[in-house]
Motif scaffolding. Structure first.
Motif, PDB file in Angstrom:
ATOM      1  N   GLY A  41       0.851  -1.192   0.000  1.00 42.59           N
ATOM      2  CA  GLY A  41       0.000   0.000   0.000  1.00 42.59           C
ATOM      3  C   GLY A  41       0.883   1.237   0.000  1.00 42.59           C
ATOM      4  N   SER A  42       0.279   2.394  -0.077  1.00 34.92           N
ATOM      5  CA  SER A  42       1.069   3.624  -0.186  1.00 34.92           C
ATOM      6  C   SER A  42       1.606   4.113   1.158  1.00 34.92           C
ATOM      7  N   SER A  43       0.953   3.725   2.256  1.00 33.82           N
ATOM      8  CA  SER A  43       1.339   4.293   3.562  1.00 33.82           C
ATOM      9  C   SER A  43       2.811   4.086   3.940  1.00 33.82           C
ATOM     10  N   PRO A  44       3.385   2.902   3.743  1.00 33.38           N
ATOM     11  CA  PRO A  44       4.772   2.729   4.195  1.00 33.38           C
ATOM     12  C   PRO A  44       5.831   3.174   3.187  1.00 33.38           C
ATOM     13  N   LEU A  70       2.025  -9.114   4.992  1.00 30.30           N
ATOM     14  CA  LEU A  70       0.757  -9.174   5.715  1.00 30.30           C
ATOM     15  C   LEU A  70      -0.309  -9.930   4.950  1.00 30.30           C
ATOM     16  N   ASP A  71      -0.299  -9.723   3.637  1.00 29.36           N
ATOM     17  CA  ASP A  71      -1.449 -10.205   2.873  1.00 29.36           C
ATOM     18  C   ASP A  71      -1.083 -10.358   1.400  1.00 29.36           C
ATOM     19  N   GLU A  72      -2.002 -10.927   0.653  1.00 31.01           N
ATOM     20  CA  GLU A  72      -1.763 -11.158  -0.783  1.00 31.01           C
ATOM     21  C   GLU A  72      -3.106 -11.353  -1.482  1.00 31.01           C
ATOM     22  N   LEU A 135       2.234  -1.617   9.557  1.00 32.42           N
ATOM     23  CA  LEU A 135       0.820  -1.683   9.182  1.00 32.42           C
ATOM     24  C   LEU A 135       0.361  -0.364   8.584  1.00 32.42           C
ATOM     25  N   GLY A 136      -0.534  -0.444   7.622  1.00 34.98           N
ATOM     26  CA  GLY A 136      -1.302   0.726   7.212  1.00 34.98           C
ATOM     27  C   GLY A 136      -2.712   0.540   7.733  1.00 34.98           C
ATOM     28  N   ILE A 137      -3.591   1.447   7.388  1.00 31.98           N
ATOM     29  CA  ILE A 137      -4.997   1.268   7.759  1.00 31.98           C
ATOM     30  C   ILE A 137      -5.856   1.697   6.575  1.00 31.98           C
ATOM     31  N   GLY A 141     -11.033   1.194   8.122  1.00 29.19           N
ATOM     32  CA  GLY A 141     -10.460   0.707   9.381  1.00 29.19           C
ATOM     33  C   GLY A 141      -9.791  -0.640   9.276  1.00 29.19           C
ATOM     34  N   HIS A 142      -9.683  -1.204   8.049  1.00 29.53           N
ATOM     35  CA  HIS A 142      -9.070  -2.537   7.966  1.00 29.53           C
ATOM     36  C   HIS A 142      -7.550  -2.463   8.156  1.00 29.53           C
ATOM     37  N   VAL A 143      -6.998  -3.522   8.692  1.00 22.85           N
ATOM     38  CA  VAL A 143      -5.535  -3.690   8.720  1.00 22.85           C
ATOM     39  C   VAL A 143      -5.225  -5.013   8.042  1.00 22.85           C
ATOM     40  N   GLY A 144      -4.095  -5.038   7.290  1.00 17.10           N
ATOM     41  CA  GLY A 144      -3.933  -6.137   6.353  1.00 17.10           C
ATOM     42  C   GLY A 144      -5.157  -6.072   5.451  1.00 17.10           C
ATOM     43  N   PHE A 145      -5.753  -7.221   5.221  1.00 18.12           N
ATOM     44  CA  PHE A 145      -7.035  -7.220   4.502  1.00 18.12           C
ATOM     45  C   PHE A 145      -8.137  -7.714   5.434  1.00 18.12           C
ATOM     46  N   ASN A 146      -8.009  -7.434   6.709  1.00 17.05           N
ATOM     47  CA  ASN A 146      -9.049  -7.809   7.668  1.00 17.05           C
ATOM     48  C   ASN A 146     -10.138  -6.751   7.617  1.00 17.05           C
ATOM     49  N   ASP A 168     -10.970   1.344  -3.714  1.00 19.08           N
ATOM     50  CA  ASP A 168      -9.781   2.062  -3.204  1.00 19.08           C
ATOM     51  C   ASP A 168      -8.510   1.563  -3.898  1.00 19.08           C
ATOM     52  N   ASN A 169      -8.458   0.278  -4.181  1.00 19.05           N
ATOM     53  CA  ASN A 169      -7.239  -0.307  -4.758  1.00 19.05           C
ATOM     54  C   ASN A 169      -7.251  -0.331  -6.285  1.00 19.05           C
ATOM     55  N   ALA A 170      -8.351   0.156  -6.873  1.00 19.02           N
ATOM     56  CA  ALA A 170      -8.454   0.163  -8.342  1.00 19.02           C
ATOM     57  C   ALA A 170      -7.324   0.977  -8.961  1.00 19.02           C
ATOM     58  N   ARG A 171      -6.811   1.965  -8.221  1.00 17.88           N
ATOM     59  CA  ARG A 171      -5.748   2.808  -8.778  1.00 17.88           C
ATOM     60  C   ARG A 171      -4.501   2.004  -9.153  1.00 17.88           C
ATOM     61  N   PHE A 172      -4.337   0.857  -8.521  1.00 16.69           N
ATOM     62  CA  PHE A 172      -3.184   0.005  -8.865  1.00 16.69           C
ATOM     63  C   PHE A 172      -3.481  -0.901 -10.061  1.00 16.69           C
ATOM     64  N   GLY A 206      -7.719  11.519   4.448  1.00 15.53           N
ATOM     65  CA  GLY A 206      -8.576  10.344   4.254  1.00 15.53           C
ATOM     66  C   GLY A 206      -8.420   9.298   5.338  1.00 15.53           C
ATOM     67  N   LYS A 207      -7.347   9.372   6.109  1.00 17.83           N
ATOM     68  CA  LYS A 207      -7.123   8.388   7.177  1.00 17.83           C
ATOM     69  C   LYS A 207      -7.505   8.926   8.555  1.00 17.83           C
ATOM     70  N   ALA A 208      -7.970  10.184   8.609  1.00 23.32           N
ATOM     71  CA  ALA A 208      -8.251  10.797   9.915  1.00 23.32           C
ATOM     72  C   ALA A 208      -9.344  10.034  10.673  1.00 23.32           C
TER      73      ALA A 208
HETATM   74  C1  GLP Z   1      -4.599  -2.140   1.460  1.00 29.32           C
HETATM   75  C2  GLP Z   1      -3.682  -3.193   2.119  1.00 29.32           C
HETATM   76  C3  GLP Z   1      -3.384  -2.826   3.525  1.00 29.32           C
HETATM   77  C4  GLP Z   1      -3.091  -1.354   3.559  1.00 29.32           C
HETATM   78  C5  GLP Z   1      -4.367  -0.598   3.345  1.00 29.32           C
HETATM   79  C6  GLP Z   1      -4.172   0.894   3.163  1.00 29.32           C
HETATM   80  O1  GLP Z   1      -5.659  -2.662   0.766  1.00 29.32           O
HETATM   81  N1  GLP Z   1      -4.084  -4.541   2.048  1.00 29.32           N
HETATM   82  O2  GLP Z   1      -2.302  -3.604   4.021  1.00 29.32           O
HETATM   83  O3  GLP Z   1      -2.554  -0.987   4.784  1.00 29.32           O
HETATM   84  O4  GLP Z   1      -5.135  -1.177   2.335  1.00 29.32           O
HETATM   85  O5  GLP Z   1      -3.621   1.182   1.928  1.00 29.32           O
HETATM   86  P1  GLP Z   1      -2.835   2.512   1.633  1.00 29.32           P
HETATM   87  O6  GLP Z   1      -1.616   2.495   2.476  1.00 29.32           O
HETATM   88  O7  GLP Z   1      -2.491   2.448   0.162  1.00 29.32           O
HETATM   89  O8  GLP Z   1      -3.740   3.627   1.959  1.00 29.32           O
END
Ligand code: GLP
Length: 265
Positions: A41-44, A70-72, A135-137, A141-146, A168-172, A206-208
């Protein structure tokens, strides 16, 4: 939880890099193998850029690191540019000299995701505990893909993404939400809690809301990030935009200003 509220995303990247560096250079490590938990994700990304800089300019060594994702996504063929294994190679591990054989993630490409989940748990158990888990979020509010509703005790398993996360992930995926896999494998919230140190990084307006809900809201499966409240060593690193809805922001700044010398992260 320690909440580190900083002016800019770059400041956040440096603190996250500090937390990783602390594990790599711990005096009691003496070159022993160490498990690092990596997020995509973009956060780290700014933290990864800073770690690459420290590696190339300052000689920070990643020798002995075993990296754990974390995830795949489920169903992307091995080597797909948006598979998280490829993303992390591109964004970090190749540049700091971690051999691809030492980068582990749940196997979403092998055709048997239901078997891949416990296999990954076993691999983590054998190499763990993870010394520091980044971790990102997600916006929800999900972490990983939980996704919301995930058991707070969950282990690595297959999950179905919400339509919001796919959007949210469509940009990739060239902007096409339909191209984002519907299923994923993710470390569970219970799996994540097994790491010794959790470092969540979030930047931007957007993460506030998810940051405030995870840090100051009730512990609830409806906000998976709130599970961090159960862990004894958590660092939440946010820029001023992502921290803008924190009710105790002034206190977090006060604590940071008065940190003891050598207190570390
Ligand atoms: C993604 C990932 C998460 C990530 C989160 C936030 O879908 N699976 O691990 O932390 O969503 O993404 P981003 O950091 O791009 O905002």
């Amino acid at each position: 939880m320690e909440v580190v509220l900083l002016p800019t995303p770059e400041d956040c990247g440096r603190v996250v890099a500090d937390a990783v560096q602390a594990v790599l250079t711990a005096p009691d490590r003496r070159g022993a193998p160490v498990a690092l938990g990596l997020a995509t994700g973009s956060s780290p990304l700014l933290a990864y850029r800073e770690l690459i800089r420290r590696h190339t300019e300052e000689g920070l060594s990643f020798a002995g690191v075993e990296a754990f994702l974390l995830d795949e996504y489920v169903g992307l063929p091995a080597g797909h540019p948006e598979s998280y294994r490829e993303v992390i190679r591109r964004e970090l591990t190749d540049a700091v000299g971690i051999d691809p054989a030492r980068v582990h993630g749940p196997d979403g490409a092998g055709g048997d995701p239901l078997a891949a989940a416990p296999a990954y748990e076993e691999r983590l158990r054998a190499a763990g505990p993870v010394a520091v888990q980044l971790l990102g979020i997600g916006a929800n509010g999900h972490v990983g893909f939980n996704e919301p509703g995930s058991s707070l005790a969950s282990r690595t398993r297959v999950k179905t993404l919400t339509e919001q996360t796919r959007a949210d992930n469509a940009r990739f995926f060239g902007g096409d939400a339909g191209a984002v896999p519907r299923h994923v494998l993710t470390q569970g919230l219970g799996t994540i809690l097994d790491a010794r140190h959790l470092v969540l990084v979030a930047t931007g307006e957007g993460k506030a809301a998810p940051v405030a809900a995870a840090v100051e809201g009730p512990l609830t499966a409806s906000v998976p990030g709130s599970v961090l409240q159960l862990h004894p060593h958590v660092t939440v690193v946010v820029d001023s935009a992502a921290g803008s809805r924190l009710a105790r922001a002034d206190h977090y700044r006060y604590v940071l200003e008065h940190k003891l010398a050598d207190q570390g992260w």
